[in-house]
Design an enzyme around this catalytic site. Structure first.
Site, PDB file in Angstrom:
ATOM      1  N   SER A 119      99.771 -51.245  65.316  1.00 46.52           N
ATOM      2  CA  SER A 119     100.238 -52.300  66.444  1.00 46.52           C
ATOM      3  C   SER A 119     100.663 -51.088  67.553  1.00 46.52           C
ATOM      4  O   SER A 119     100.419 -50.708  68.602  1.00 46.52           O
ATOM      5  CB  SER A 119     102.231 -52.606  66.265  1.00 46.52           C
ATOM      6  OG  SER A 119     101.364 -54.015  65.693  1.00 46.52           O
ATOM      7  N   HIS A 140      92.881 -55.252  67.070  1.00 46.52           N
ATOM      8  CA  HIS A 140      93.933 -55.541  66.844  1.00 46.52           C
ATOM      9  C   HIS A 140      94.166 -57.000  67.350  1.00 46.52           C
ATOM     10  O   HIS A 140      93.919 -57.182  67.860  1.00 46.52           O
ATOM     11  CB  HIS A 140      94.953 -54.841  67.781  1.00 46.52           C
ATOM     12  CG  HIS A 140      96.353 -55.327  68.104  1.00 46.52           C
ATOM     13  ND1 HIS A 140      97.427 -55.458  69.242  1.00 46.52           N
ATOM     14  CD2 HIS A 140      96.959 -55.520  66.931  1.00 46.52           C
ATOM     15  CE1 HIS A 140      98.333 -54.950  68.822  1.00 46.52           C
ATOM     16  NE2 HIS A 140      98.295 -55.455  67.408  1.00 46.52           N
ATOM     17  N   GLU A 152      91.859 -57.038  70.354  1.00 44.82           N
ATOM     18  CA  GLU A 152      91.819 -56.452  70.943  1.00 44.82           C
ATOM     19  C   GLU A 152      91.247 -54.859  70.529  1.00 44.82           C
ATOM     20  O   GLU A 152      91.372 -54.763  69.489  1.00 44.82           O
ATOM     21  CB  GLU A 152      93.402 -54.930  71.283  1.00 44.82           C
ATOM     22  CG  GLU A 152      93.831 -55.777  72.091  1.00 44.82           C
ATOM     23  CD  GLU A 152      95.240 -55.920  72.619  1.00 44.82           C
ATOM     24  OE1 GLU A 152      95.874 -55.103  73.834  1.00 44.82           O
ATOM     25  OE2 GLU A 152      96.295 -55.251  71.925  1.00 44.82           O
ATOM     26  N   ASN A 190     101.001 -54.830  74.080  1.00 42.78           N
ATOM     27  CA  ASN A 190     102.131 -54.394  73.904  1.00 42.78           C
ATOM     28  C   ASN A 190     102.682 -53.456  75.429  1.00 42.78           C
ATOM     29  O   ASN A 190     103.685 -53.264  75.415  1.00 42.78           O
ATOM     30  CB  ASN A 190     102.327 -53.946  72.385  1.00 42.78           C
ATOM     31  CG  ASN A 190     102.532 -54.737  71.435  1.00 42.78           C
ATOM     32  OD1 ASN A 190     103.030 -55.792  71.531  1.00 42.78           O
ATOM     33  ND2 ASN A 190     102.070 -54.162  69.831  1.00 42.78           N
TER      34      ASN A 190
HETATM   35  N1  LIG Z   1     102.588 -58.662  62.188  1.00 42.83           N
HETATM   36  C1  LIG Z   1     102.427 -58.336  63.390  1.00 42.83           C
HETATM   37  O1  LIG Z   1     102.872 -59.198  63.760  1.00 42.83           O
HETATM   38  C2  LIG Z   1     101.490 -57.467  63.363  1.00 42.83           C
HETATM   39  C3  LIG Z   1     101.215 -58.089  64.441  1.00 42.83           C
HETATM   40  C4  LIG Z   1      99.190 -57.085  64.708  1.00 42.83           C
HETATM   41  C5  LIG Z   1      99.138 -56.385  64.232  1.00 42.83           C
HETATM   42  N2  LIG Z   1      99.840 -55.573  63.108  1.00 42.83           N
HETATM   43  C6  LIG Z   1      99.513 -54.311  61.888  1.00 42.83           C
HETATM   44  O2  LIG Z   1      99.623 -55.307  61.034  1.00 42.83           O
HETATM   45  C7  LIG Z   1      99.393 -54.009  60.039  1.00 42.83           C
HETATM   46  C8  LIG Z   1     100.027 -54.659  58.774  1.00 42.83           C
HETATM   47  O3  LIG Z   1     101.111 -55.388  58.669  1.00 42.83           O
HETATM   48  P1  LIG Z   1     101.778 -57.032  58.810  1.00 42.83           P
HETATM   49  O4  LIG Z   1     102.021 -57.794  59.192  1.00 42.83           O
HETATM   50  O5  LIG Z   1     100.379 -57.451  57.798  1.00 42.83           O
HETATM   51  O6  LIG Z   1     102.515 -56.464  57.240  1.00 42.83           O
HETATM   52  P2  LIG Z   1     103.169 -56.504  55.531  1.00 42.83           P
HETATM   53  O7  LIG Z   1     104.122 -56.152  55.668  1.00 42.83           O
HETATM   54  O8  LIG Z   1     102.825 -58.678  55.970  1.00 42.83           O
HETATM   55  O9  LIG Z   1     101.858 -56.384  55.030  1.00 42.83           O
HETATM   56  C9  LIG Z   1     100.994 -55.281  54.795  1.00 42.83           C
HETATM   57  C10 LIG Z   1     100.074 -55.035  53.273  1.00 42.83           C
HETATM   58  O10 LIG Z   1     100.000 -54.184  53.082  1.00 42.83           O
HETATM   59  C11 LIG Z   1     100.309 -53.747  51.755  1.00 42.83           C
HETATM   60  N3  LIG Z   1      99.735 -52.504  51.244  1.00 42.83           N
HETATM   61  C12 LIG Z   1     101.094 -52.157  51.502  1.00 42.83           C
HETATM   62  N4  LIG Z   1      99.848 -50.380  51.324  1.00 42.83           N
HETATM   63  C13 LIG Z   1      98.741 -50.592  50.686  1.00 42.83           C
HETATM   64  C14 LIG Z   1      97.762 -49.721  49.989  1.00 42.83           C
HETATM   65  N5  LIG Z   1      97.466 -48.917  49.857  1.00 42.83           N
HETATM   66  N6  LIG Z   1      96.111 -50.828  49.358  1.00 42.83           N
HETATM   67  C15 LIG Z   1      96.610 -51.661  49.580  1.00 42.83           C
HETATM   68  N7  LIG Z   1      97.924 -52.068  50.350  1.00 42.83           N
HETATM   69  C16 LIG Z   1      98.860 -51.888  51.048  1.00 42.83           C
HETATM   70  C17 LIG Z   1     101.182 -55.171  51.518  1.00 42.83           C
HETATM   71  O11 LIG Z   1     101.226 -54.436  49.824  1.00 42.83           O
HETATM   72  C18 LIG Z   1     101.455 -55.446  52.357  1.00 42.83           C
HETATM   73  O12 LIG Z   1     100.793 -57.060  51.658  1.00 42.83           O
HETATM   74  C19 LIG Z   1     100.527 -53.011  60.298  1.00 42.83           C
HETATM   75  O13 LIG Z   1      99.692 -52.070  60.667  1.00 42.83           O
HETATM   76  C20 LIG Z   1     101.011 -53.813  61.646  1.00 42.83           C
HETATM   77  O14 LIG Z   1     101.711 -52.617  62.994  1.00 42.83           O
HETATM   78  C21 LIG Z   1     101.033 -56.303  62.914  1.00 42.83           C
END
Ligand SMILES: NC(=O)c1ccc[n+]([C@@H]2O[C@H](COP(=O)([O-])OP(=O)(O)OC[C@H]3O[C@@H](n4cnc5c(N)ncnc54)[C@H](O)[C@@H]3O)[C@@H](O)[C@H]2O)c1
Length: 298
Positions: A119, A140, A152, A190
């Protein structure tokens, strides 16, 4: 080269949604988590989402079996070696993402396209840690991924035109609506949304109106589905605070600076819906505005 097999690294909130929409679109999907337990939890989340569709009559039971049959969990990054595209959705940490990309760069063949769902981190900075900066983009997605139409597609100065168009066409093949953005922190959504959310907190701090009236104003005056303070509670105050700091660091403009009230609430553990309290108290039904957020002492 056609994309047939997609790797998804991280099967949390976003990764599970991304893996699901890829499998629904007919791709073979390899999902990597850090432990068997997390693989099962992530795949379980997808299955329960699809099962709800079956229960509500929106999805045929055979379709559920077909989609889940395309999803393959693993704890090994090397198992993603046959993927034509790898989408990374691990936690928002540059160090961690770098580690993942360096390992993937060794494991995957030259034609594999890498995409980050970050993000707020720089696509360019991540791409530069690999030997395939020209085959590296941002994809994204928005939460909840199966329901939100937008993706995106982000181009860094290193991304080749071919890779960019390949990623754009891929997003479209998922039934999503892609938009093109360059690698500027916050991309499109964002960039515009975060200053708006921060301004709503500033309006509260400055005594413009109450929590409920700020939300009602934007809901009814602008036709937004929810007010900015409710939206902050849903996104997570900690997440918004984190993104705002990265944006402020990049642009050095006041509109991206997190206001003191947001910082205090994060320090207090009032992260929004997920912690039970933010601008509203979710332990009450219906949730009530939290009193005293901007009162003077005494
Ligand atoms: N939450 C949102 O609304 C949103 C929206 C768009 C983008 N994002 C982006 O998406 C990404 C993930 O966010 P999320 O909200 O899903 O987080 P989350 O915490 O729900 O999930 C992240 C996952 O990654 C896993 N992980 C950590 N290290 C790892 C590795 N080396 N190999 C494989 N898995 C691993 C963790 O165990 C966890 O399950 C981030 O970069 C975030 O900025 C989030």
């Amino acid at each position: 080269m056609d994309i047939k097999t997609v790797g998804v690294v991280g099967c949390g909130l976003m990764g599970s949604g991304i893996a699901q929409v890829c499998a629904e679109a007919g791709y073979t999907v390899r999902v990597r988590e850090v432990s068997d337990e997390l693989v099962q939890r992530g795949l379980g989340r997808i299955e329960s989402f699809l099962k709800k569709g079956v229960e509500k009559g929106r999805l045929a039971p055979e379709r559920l079996r077909e989609v889940t049959g395309r999803l393959h969990g693993t704890t090994s990054l090397e198992a993603l070696a046959d993927c034509d595209l790898v989408i990374e959705a691990v936690v928002e940490s540059l160090d961690l993402k770098r580690e993942v990309y360096q390992a993937l760069d060794k494991a995957c063949p030259a034609h594999t396209l890498f995409a980050s769902n970050t993000s707020s981190l720089s696509i360019t900075e991540m791409a530069a840690t690999t030997k395939r900066g020209d085959r590296f983009v941002g994809l994204h997605f928005f939460n909840p991924v199966p329901l939100m139409k937008l993706v995106e597609v982000v181009r860094s100065p290193l991304t080749s035109a071919e890779s960019f168009e390949r990623a754009y066409a891929f997003a479209r093949s998922l039934g999503k609506t892609p938009v093109r953005a360059s690698d500027k922190t916050g991309f499109i959504v964002n960039r515009l949304l975060v200053p708006y959310l921060l301004d709503a907190v500033r309006a509260l701090e400055e005594g413009v109106a109450s929590v409920a009236d700020i939300d009602e104003g934007m809901r009814l005056g602008c036709g937004h589905p929810m007010g900015p303070l409710t939206l902050l509670d849903f996104v997570g105050l900690d997440t918004t605070y984190y993104i705002a700091n990265i944006m402020f660091d990049e642009f050095r403009e006041k509109r991206f600076a997190p206001p003191p009230l947001l910082k205090r609430m994060v320090q207090a553990g009032m992260h929004g819906k997920k912690t039970g309290r933010g601008f509203y108290d979710y332990r009450q039904d219906p949730p009530q505005p939290v009193a005293g957020l901007v009162n003077s002492p005494g």
